[in-house]
Scaffold this motif. Structure first.
Motif, short mmCIF file in Angstrom:
data_model
loop_
_atom_site.label_atom_id
_atom_site.label_comp_id
_atom_site.label_asym_id
_atom_site.label_seq_id
_atom_site.Cartn_x
_atom_site.Cartn_y
_atom_site.Cartn_z
N UNK A 191 0.88 -1.17 0.00
CA UNK A 191 0.00 0.00 0.00
C UNK A 191 0.92 1.22 0.00
N UNK A 192 0.68 2.11 -0.95
CA UNK A 192 1.39 3.37 -1.04
C UNK A 192 0.37 4.46 -0.75
N UNK A 193 0.71 5.42 0.11
CA UNK A 193 -0.21 6.51 0.44
C UNK A 193 0.54 7.83 0.31
N UNK A 194 -0.07 8.77 -0.41
CA UNK A 194 0.59 10.06 -0.59
C UNK A 194 0.65 10.81 0.72
N UNK A 195 1.69 11.58 0.86
CA UNK A 195 1.85 12.48 1.99
C UNK A 195 2.16 13.87 1.46
N UNK A 196 2.00 14.86 2.31
CA UNK A 196 2.30 16.23 1.96
C UNK A 196 1.51 16.72 0.75
N UNK A 197 0.25 16.28 0.64
CA UNK A 197 -0.69 16.71 -0.39
C UNK A 197 -2.01 17.03 0.30
N UNK A 198 -2.83 17.88 -0.31
CA UNK A 198 -4.08 18.31 0.31
C UNK A 198 -5.20 17.26 0.24
N UNK A 253 -4.48 6.62 -1.71
CA UNK A 253 -3.93 5.30 -1.40
C UNK A 253 -3.92 4.46 -2.67
N UNK A 254 -2.83 3.75 -2.89
CA UNK A 254 -2.72 2.82 -4.01
C UNK A 254 -2.32 1.47 -3.45
N UNK A 255 -3.15 0.46 -3.67
CA UNK A 255 -2.85 -0.91 -3.25
C UNK A 255 -2.43 -1.69 -4.49
N UNK A 256 -1.34 -2.43 -4.33
CA UNK A 256 -0.78 -3.21 -5.43
C UNK A 256 -0.66 -4.64 -4.99
N UNK A 257 -1.18 -5.58 -5.80
CA UNK A 257 -1.08 -6.99 -5.42
C UNK A 257 0.38 -7.44 -5.49
N UNK A 258 0.67 -8.59 -4.89
CA UNK A 258 2.06 -9.03 -4.78
C UNK A 258 2.70 -9.30 -6.14
#
Length: 163
Positions: free
Chosen positions: A120-127, A131-136
């Protein structure tokens, strides 16, 4: 989250070449079941709607697929191989300074390994948090974030979301 302490820069050109090598990988499925986040504030929803319009048609060689229910807050590629949700509430792990992060095309991402082997990738420092989930199978590197980061940088202003 201390994305500014340990950033890893991903260069677009080498990553784009690596991503194009994955083009042959395309799981089936013409739609994905993606629950949108609870209704975010109007300004956040507006950023998400703008992002929805700018999202790439392919990510990691996977074609964009329809989400069910349809929403400006969600998108997917390759069925449910890569799933995006915009307008989520601030993840509690953003407060942990030990969390790993990457920077891709001027967008900071919190990186979390999931129990199923995906990420799971989640943006930070944005208004607006995205979230982006990527399978294995498709979580081999952060290169798949190149096109997504470009769209986010163009539509979601930098800052700290209060949501």
């Amino acid at each position: 989250m201390s994305l500014h302490h340990r950033p890893v820069r991903v260069l677009a050109m080498p990553v784009a070449l690596a991503v194009s090598a994955l083009a042959a990988c395309s799981p089936g499925g013409s739609e994905a079941r993606v629950d949108p986040p609870p209704a975010p504030p109007a300004d956040v929803a507006g950023f998400c709607a703008a992002l929805h319009e700018e999202l790439p048609e392919t990510v990691a060689g996977l074609a964009r697929t329809r989400t069910e229910p349809e929403s400006d807050l969600t998108a997917s590629w390759g069925g449910s191989a890569i799933v995006l949700r915009c307008g989520i509430a601030k993840p509690p792990k953003m407060l942990d300074p030990k969390q790993e992060g990457v920077h891709v095309n001027d967008v900071a991402w919190l990186l979390e390994k999931l129990d199923d082997g995906g990420f799971r990738f989640t943006t930070g420092l944005r208004l607006a948090y995205t979230e982006v989930r990527v399978d294995k199978e498709h979580a081999t590197d952060a290169g798949m974030l190149v096109g997504l980061s470009t769209a986010i940088a163009a539509t979601v202003p930098e800052g700290v979301s209060s949501y």
